[in-house]
Design a protein around this motif. Structure first.
Motif, PDB file in Angstrom:
ATOM      1  N   ARG A  37       0.843  -1.204   0.000  1.00 18.81           N
ATOM      2  CA  ARG A  37       0.000   0.000   0.000  1.00 18.81           C
ATOM      3  C   ARG A  37       0.873   1.246   0.000  1.00 18.81           C
ATOM      4  N   GLY A  38       0.570   2.164  -0.909  1.00 19.41           N
ATOM      5  CA  GLY A  38       1.314   3.419  -0.999  1.00 19.41           C
ATOM      6  C   GLY A  38       2.546   3.362  -1.885  1.00 19.41           C
ATOM      7  N   PHE A  39       2.959   2.177  -2.307  1.00 16.94           N
ATOM      8  CA  PHE A  39       4.102   2.026  -3.203  1.00 16.94           C
ATOM      9  C   PHE A  39       3.604   2.075  -4.651  1.00 16.94           C
ATOM     10  N   PRO A  40       4.508   2.241  -5.601  1.00 19.77           N
ATOM     11  CA  PRO A  40       4.094   2.260  -7.013  1.00 19.77           C
ATOM     12  C   PRO A  40       3.375   0.968  -7.405  1.00 19.77           C
ATOM     13  N   ASN A  41       2.350   1.070  -8.245  1.00 14.65           N
ATOM     14  CA  ASN A  41       1.580  -0.087  -8.690  1.00 14.65           C
ATOM     15  C   ASN A  41       2.306  -0.820  -9.808  1.00 14.65           C
ATOM     16  N   ARG A  42       3.461  -1.378  -9.464  1.00  7.19           N
ATOM     17  CA  ARG A  42       4.256  -2.144 -10.407  1.00  7.19           C
ATOM     18  C   ARG A  42       5.229  -3.032  -9.629  1.00  7.19           C
ATOM     19  N   CYS A  43       5.814  -3.969 -10.337  1.00 10.50           N
ATOM     20  CA  CYS A  43       6.822  -4.840  -9.724  1.00 10.50           C
ATOM     21  C   CYS A  43       8.078  -4.028  -9.427  1.00 10.50           C
ATOM     22  N   ASP A  44       8.829  -4.436  -8.412  1.00  7.34           N
ATOM     23  CA  ASP A  44      10.093  -3.790  -8.077  1.00  7.34           C
ATOM     24  C   ASP A  44      11.215  -4.249  -9.000  1.00  7.34           C
ATOM     25  N   SER A  45      11.050  -5.467  -9.579  1.00  5.31           N
ATOM     26  CA  SER A  45      12.095  -6.063 -10.405  1.00  5.31           C
ATOM     27  C   SER A  45      11.442  -6.955 -11.455  1.00  5.31           C
ATOM     28  N   PRO A  46      12.048  -7.093 -12.619  1.00  9.52           N
ATOM     29  CA  PRO A  46      11.498  -7.990 -13.648  1.00  9.52           C
ATOM     30  C   PRO A  46      11.886  -9.459 -13.448  1.00  9.52           C
ATOM     31  N   VAL A  47      12.672  -9.748 -12.424  1.00  7.92           N
ATOM     32  CA  VAL A  47      13.173 -11.102 -12.193  1.00  7.92           C
ATOM     33  C   VAL A  47      12.055 -11.978 -11.627  1.00  7.92           C
ATOM     34  N   PRO A  48      11.682 -13.087 -12.325  1.00 12.14           N
ATOM     35  CA  PRO A  48      10.646 -13.984 -11.808  1.00 12.14           C
ATOM     36  C   PRO A  48      11.007 -14.511 -10.423  1.00 12.14           C
ATOM     37  N   GLY A  49      10.052 -14.467  -9.525  1.00 13.32           N
ATOM     38  CA  GLY A  49      10.280 -14.924  -8.164  1.00 13.32           C
ATOM     39  C   GLY A  49      10.907 -13.874  -7.265  1.00 13.32           C
ATOM     40  N   ALA A  50      11.328 -12.760  -7.840  1.00 10.25           N
ATOM     41  CA  ALA A  50      11.940 -11.691  -7.050  1.00 10.25           C
ATOM     42  C   ALA A  50      11.367 -10.336  -7.451  1.00 10.25           C
ATOM     43  N   CYS A  51      10.106 -10.336  -7.861  1.00 14.23           N
ATOM     44  CA  CYS A  51       9.501  -9.090  -8.355  1.00 14.23           C
ATOM     45  C   CYS A  51       9.129  -8.134  -7.226  1.00 14.23           C
ATOM     46  N   GLY A  52       9.103  -8.631  -5.996  1.00 13.44           N
ATOM     47  CA  GLY A  52       8.795  -7.774  -4.861  1.00 13.44           C
ATOM     48  C   GLY A  52       7.311  -7.659  -4.544  1.00 13.44           C
ATOM     49  N   CYS A  53       6.471  -8.333  -5.322  1.00 18.07           N
ATOM     50  CA  CYS A  53       5.027  -8.270  -5.056  1.00 18.07           C
ATOM     51  C   CYS A  53       4.668  -9.106  -3.830  1.00 18.07           C
ATOM     52  N   ILE A  54       3.725  -8.591  -3.061  1.00 17.08           N
ATOM     53  CA  ILE A  54       3.162  -9.355  -1.943  1.00 17.08           C
ATOM     54  C   ILE A  54       2.179 -10.345  -2.559  1.00 17.08           C
TER      55      ILE A  54
END
Length: 170
Positions: free
Chosen positions: A79-96
């Motif tokens: 919540r409050g962070f940009p509506n996108r993945c933090d990284s393009p790396v599968p399994g490490a995108c940073g999404c909850i």
């Protein structure tokens, strides 16, 4: 004769059992979407809100009697962070994960939770579900790593690959 209301033999949920005389059981027809399918479709709609670039997942958690939706979730950033993945790396995108988002909203004191999720869970989400007193998990698609389903089985959670009604009533 004991039949399954939704005609899904793998669905052993207590509310899915119906005792009919043999003469009526042979003619039993499901005339409207089973409640299990309704909740699964809710999860599919929630998945459309996901901001993950790789896999959109939705989750609905109900009480054991399937009478109350107690939490919902979809995968994405905090919540409050940009509506996108933090990284393009599968399994490490940073999404909850979707399941995590739903579990943190579900009442901790509630026992026998039922989870409907569009993709089977990862190992960590499976462990969280065991801790959160989930008794049944319905999933539409298998995740690339089936280890989460194995963990759930070892933890006593009944898992059901729920696909029979995916195209009906559309």
């Amino acid at each position: 004769m004991l039949i399954h209301k939704d005609l899904v033999l793998e669905n052993k949920h207590p509310l899915n059992r119906l005792e009919l005389p043999d003469s009526e059981a042979a003619a039993y027809v499901v005339e409207r979407p089973p409640l299990y399918e309704v909740y699964m479709r809710m999860a599919e709609e929630l998945a459309k809100r996901s901001t993950c670039a790789r896999l959109q997942v939705g989750t609905v958690i109900t009480d054991g009697r399937l009478e109350n939706v107690v939490a919902i979730g979809y995968n994405g950033n905090a919540r409050g962070f940009p509506n996108r993945c933090d990284s393009p790396v599968p399994g490490a995108c940073g999404c909850i994960h979707s399941e995590m988002n739903a579990l943190v909203k579900a009442p901790g004191h509630l026992r026998d939770k039922v989870v409907f999720v569009t993709a089977s869970p990862c190992v960590m989400c499976a462990k969280l579900m065991i801790q959160a007193n989930v008794t049944y998990l319905y999933y539409r698609e298998g995740y690339r790593d089936p280890s989460g389903l194995e963990i759930l089985g070892a933890g006593g959670v009944k898992t059901i690959h729920y696909t029979r009604w995916a195209q009906a009533w559309r």
